[in-house]
Structure formats: C-alpha cells, structure tokens
Design an enzyme around this catalytic site. Structure first.
Site, mmCIF file in Angstrom:
data_model
loop_
_atom_site.group_PDB
_atom_site.id
_atom_site.type_symbol
_atom_site.label_atom_id
_atom_site.label_comp_id
_atom_site.label_asym_id
_atom_site.label_seq_id
_atom_site.Cartn_x
_atom_site.Cartn_y
_atom_site.Cartn_z
ATOM 1 C CG MET A 42 -2.048 -1.142 0.951
ATOM 2 S SD MET A 42 -3.111 -1.490 2.364
ATOM 3 C CE MET A 42 -4.305 -0.150 2.238
ATOM 4 C CE LYS A 43 6.002 0.646 2.707
ATOM 5 N NZ LYS A 43 7.174 -0.214 3.003
ATOM 6 C CG HIS A 56 2.948 1.757 6.353
ATOM 7 N ND1 HIS A 56 3.564 2.758 7.053
ATOM 8 C CD2 HIS A 56 3.952 1.040 5.764
ATOM 9 C CE1 HIS A 56 4.887 2.620 6.934
ATOM 10 N NE2 HIS A 56 5.138 1.591 6.149
ATOM 11 C CG ASN A 63 6.865 6.007 6.620
ATOM 12 O OD1 ASN A 63 6.845 6.059 7.844
ATOM 13 N ND2 ASN A 63 7.443 5.011 5.958
ATOM 14 C CD GLU A 64 11.272 5.910 7.098
ATOM 15 O OE1 GLU A 64 12.031 6.130 6.135
ATOM 16 O OE2 GLU A 64 11.190 4.806 7.666
ATOM 17 C CD GLU A 89 7.225 0.877 10.057
ATOM 18 O OE1 GLU A 89 8.402 0.555 9.747
ATOM 19 O OE2 GLU A 89 6.631 1.813 9.511
ATOM 20 C CD1 TRP A 100 8.737 -4.291 9.054
ATOM 21 C CD2 TRP A 100 6.730 -3.423 9.514
ATOM 22 N NE1 TRP A 100 8.305 -3.589 7.943
ATOM 23 C CE2 TRP A 100 7.075 -3.049 8.209
ATOM 24 C CE3 TRP A 100 5.489 -2.985 10.025
ATOM 25 C CZ2 TRP A 100 6.254 -2.254 7.398
ATOM 26 C CZ3 TRP A 100 4.672 -2.191 9.210
ATOM 27 C CH2 TRP A 100 5.070 -1.847 7.926
HETATM 28 C C1 XIL Z 1 9.996 -2.134 4.496
HETATM 29 C C2 XIL Z 1 9.427 -3.487 4.208
HETATM 30 O O1 XIL Z 1 9.521 -4.291 5.352
HETATM 31 C C3 XIL Z 1 10.156 -4.112 3.068
HETATM 32 O O2 XIL Z 1 9.549 -5.324 2.709
HETATM 33 C C4 XIL Z 1 10.165 -3.148 1.892
HETATM 34 O O3 XIL Z 1 10.913 -3.687 0.880
HETATM 35 C C5 XIL Z 1 10.738 -1.828 2.293
HETATM 36 O O4 XIL Z 1 10.005 -1.319 3.355
HETATM 37 N N1 XIL Z 1 10.171 1.793 7.679
HETATM 38 C C6 XIL Z 1 8.914 1.716 7.136
HETATM 39 C C7 XIL Z 1 8.478 0.485 6.464
HETATM 40 O O5 XIL Z 1 8.108 2.634 7.310
HETATM 41 O O6 XIL Z 1 7.562 0.733 5.428
HETATM 42 C C8 XIL Z 1 9.652 -0.292 5.961
HETATM 43 O O7 XIL Z 1 9.181 -1.520 5.447
HETATM 44 C C9 XIL Z 1 10.674 -0.510 7.036
HETATM 45 C C10 XIL Z 1 11.189 0.801 7.525
#
Ligand code: XIL
Length: 452
Positions: free
Chosen positions: A175-176, A209, A257-258, A365, A412
């Site tokens: 869902m990205k 997310h 995010n981030e 996570e 996670w």
């Molecule tokens: C990670 C996933 O776990 C992986 O499968 C994907 O390839 C990259 O993203 N911070 C986040 C998450 O907000 O979306 C990330 O998830 C891990 C770090």
C-alpha cells in the site's frame, strides 16, 4: 461416439464420459466432466496431523487422496496412497513433526480417474519449546495488536497465526505509492484490495501505510515530467483516489512516512519537498481528510526514541498542525529497536511527549534486533531472554499509557526469517516473535507477560 478429450484450464484433462448425440445441449443425458478438485485447503495443523479439504467435483463417485514426503510422490505415507474418500475432506494423522508433506487428490467417476489436482504442501508443527501458546489479542484488551503482512502470505499457517493472534493489519509494502501507482494515470490496487478484503473477512482493522514515503516513490514520480503545479495536482489525485477507494474500510493512514532527516530538525530533501515546498505534509493531510472525513491521520517515523532532535522537530510540526487546525490524529513510532536499547525510560519519556499533545500513539513497526553487533551465528538462550525483556518493556510502556491515546501495537512481520532486517543489514538476526518454523519465541512470551 468416441469420448471427446479437451483441455480445461491448461492443466486438467476433462473427459466427456457420457455425451449425448447432440453435444450435451439438446436435453439428453447430462455431460459430466471428469475434473480434478481445483483447490486443496489445509486446516487444524498440529505436530502430527492436519485436515485437508478439497473443492467438490460434480458427479464424483469418490476421491483418491495421496500424501507423500516428496513432490514426485515416490515416498507415499501409509495409508494415504490413493486412499478412497467419499466426502471432500480428510483428517490426516500419525505424521512426523516438522516435516513437509505433499498432497494431491483426484476424482473417480464410473471407474475413470481424473488427472491429479495441483499439489498442496504443508509442514507439520515443530516441538513446542515451552512457550505458552496465548494469543496476543486475547491479552491486549485495551488496544489492537497488528502485524505487517503481504498479500501473498494471507494463507496457510501464516493466516492461521494471523487470525489467532492479531486484529489489525498493516501492509508491509503493497500500500505504498510505487506499488499502487506504478505508472502515471494507471493505478494498481490489486494487492491492497487483497489485504483489505482479507482483513474485512476476518474482522480485522487495516492501518494504511504509507501514502507518501521517499523510499517507495515510483521512478516516474521521482523524475516527474511536468511543472511543480502539475506535480502537486498529481499527488492530490493519488491521495484522493487512494483514500476514497478505502474510505470506511481503512481506519487510518500514515500519510507521510519519515519526512524528517536523521539527526536534524530539517525536512528530508525528497522530491515532494523539492516540488511542493515545506507545506507538502500539511497539504497531504488535508487531502486525506477531504477524501475520508473519518479516517485517522498519522505521522510515522523511525528512531523516534533515540533521535531527540528528529522527534522534537516532528512533534513541533504536529504542534503547528494542532494550532492551525491541520488534520492530524496520531503519531507513529516505528520501533525498529534492539535487545540492548533504547531503555525503558527513554521509550516512556518519548511516548509521554506524544500523549501530552493528546495524539494517538501507534507503535507501528516493532522488531527487536537480537544481533546488532553481529556477534552471534544463532540465537542463544541468553540473547533470546534479553530480547524477551526488551519486548516486555515496550509492551508495558505501551499498555501503561492512558487508554484514550492507545491505537495499536504492530509487529513488523511474522517469522524471523521473513524480516526485512535481514536484507537491510545483510547479517543474521531473529527480530520477531516466531522462529522460522512458526514456533513461538521467548519474545512472544514477553509480549504476553507484559499484559497479564
Ligand atoms: C519495508 C518493508 O519491510 C520491506 O519489505 C520493503 O521492501 C521496504 O520497506 N520503515 C517503514 C516500512 O516505514 O515501510 C519499511 O518496510 C521498514 C522501515
């Protein structure tokens, strides 16, 4: 008339065994196709047993079930060698634990046998390691417990554990933006739909997310061919389309995010900042709210306990939003942490800063590295204990915040060997609550103990 042979679905050979002269359409004897069952489903998995059920085939006299310990079916397991079964299910027992089995079924009609069904595999459970089998959602009575999932793993033992333990799902990566909007004007919600549908079928909530994340931005967006205004219009359309699609079905979104750079109060220099300016987060929150007035809007970031500068910057943005009436309901601490830190008191004081602002807090996570120093080649008991202690502290802190600020505590991933951290750090680790054989770890007991 000779029986007619035709290929159905590319794999199943169907034989018309009682065709009438008119080709089955003129009211003579019905046409029965000798098909194999199309689906095989495993349930009630134990150390020595499981149940298999298959889809029924019209006209079947009975079925023949074969179970073997190899995919060529050379080593069949007695008595499951073309075992005759009149119903569409069978309880299989007396198996070895931790062993992979292969199952296939065929249909028999008038002594004629169909082709074999697809082969289903199942691995029996391993020896219990003494950890109590208590479901997280049964002990977490004041907040949701969540897990990061992939559409391809919403089946088999993954699904069984998910349904037993969790009542909230986050999509790990489907869902990205790079997955949902791979090409301009061309959305792909197939994986997101699968996750949301599954959650609804099983009475779980979905936390969305993440709409905007610099590390999951499709390249056509990174290299957007158009003006800044066109870029902004495109982002607005993406958020509006996505959030309205799941309106009332996805309870909350990590909208951005981030957004903050490490160790500084600065916004990360993403294409969104470059094209839309520093107000981009505010705009994204507003478009989300416009598309779903009831959805909970979260800001989510990592190192929120240890990077004080980054946390304070993110929280002052929240203060601005609250002051200016920009929608925001909650704040996510990713909680990618380690067995040896951060300390309970730092987690607690960072959590307090969120609830002081009357925002919902999501530990979004959680994973706890057991091998950050790369000193282990397998998980030792001592390190597993230390990891358990840290998980317990995290859950105790979360459980201790006032109920009205609780949202969910999301883990996670399911099994150690599926954790994103293995690729991310390129070294061995065991960061989750289940080991690679689906066995409960001490870390799981830590989660449970924190709530008992
Ligand atoms: C990670 C996933 O776990 C992986 O499968 C994907 O390839 C990259 O993203 N911070 C986040 C998450 O907000 O979306 C990330 O998830 C891990 C770090």
């Amino acid at each position: 008339m000779m029986p007619r042979l035709f290929i159905s679905l590319g794999v199943v050979i169907s034989i018309c065994i009682s065709c009438d002269e008119g080709g089955g359409m003129s009211g003579g004897e019905p046409v029965i196709e000798l098909l194999a069952p199309t689906t095989l489903t495993i349930s009630n998995l134990g150390q020595n047993s499981f149940r298999v059920e298959w889809s029924s085939v019209t006209g079947a006299d009975f079925y023949e079930v074969t179970i073997a310990s190899d995919d060529l079916f050379d080593n069949t397991v007695s008595p499951y060698n073309e075992l005759r079964e009149n119903s569409t299910g069978l309880n299989v027992s007396n198996l070895e634990m931790s062993t992979e089995y292969f199952i296939r079924v065929r249909t028999v009609i008038d002594d004629q046998r169909s082709d074999y069904s697809i082969t289903q595999t199942v691995t029996t459970l391993s020896e219990p390691d003494g950890e109590p089998d208590i479901a997280l959602k049964e002990v977490a009575t004041t907040f949701k417990v969540g897990m990061a999932v992939r559409a391809s793993r919403l089946n088999g033992l993954h699904a069984q554990i998910l349904e037993k333990e969790y009542n909230s799902l986050t999509s790990e990566f489907e869902m990205k933006m790079n997955i949902m909007y791979p090409r301009q004007g061309d959305y792909d919600f197939s994986k997101a739909d699968a996750i949301v549908n599954y959650a609804e079928e099983h009475g779980m909530q979905v936390h969305g997310h993440a709409l905007i994340w610099h590390a999951a931005t499709p390249s056509w967006v990174e290299n957007f061919a158009g003006t800044d205004q066109e870029f902004e219009d495109m982002v607005k359309d993406y958020i509006t389309t996505t959030v309205s699609r799941y309106r009332g079905r996805v309870v909350s979104w990590d909208v951005v995010n981030e957004a903050f750079a490490d160790g500084s109060g600065n916004l990360r220099n993403s294409v969104f900042l470059q094209r839309m300016g520093p107000d981009y987060i505010k705009k994204c929150h507003e478009w989300t709210r416009a598309a779903d007035p009831d959805v909970l809007i979260f800001y989510n970031d990592y190192n929120m306990v240890t990077d004080d500068t980054k946390r304070k910057a993110a929280l002052s943005l929240m203060d601005e939003f609250i002051r200016d009436g920009v929608p925001v309901d909650g704040f996510g601490f990713q909680m990618h942490i380690a067995y040896n830190g951060p300390s309970r008191s730092r987690i607690q004081s960072a959590a307090n800063e969120v609830i002081d602002r009357e925002l919902l807090l999501h530990f979004s996570e959680l994973d706890v590295r057991a091998n950050p120093g790369n000193d282990l080649s397998s998980l030792t008991d001592t390190r597993a204990e230390a990891q358990k202690k840290k998980v317990k502290e995290v859950v105790e802190v979360y459980n201790g915040i006032p109920d009205q600020y609780k949202f969910a505590l999301t883990v996670w991933g399911l099994r150690d060997d599926e954790s994103w951290l293995l690729d991310f750090w390129g070294q061995a680790d065991w960061p989750l609550l289940y080991d690679k054989n689906f066995a409960l770890k001490k870390a799981h007991t830590g989660f449970v103990e924190a709530l008992q």
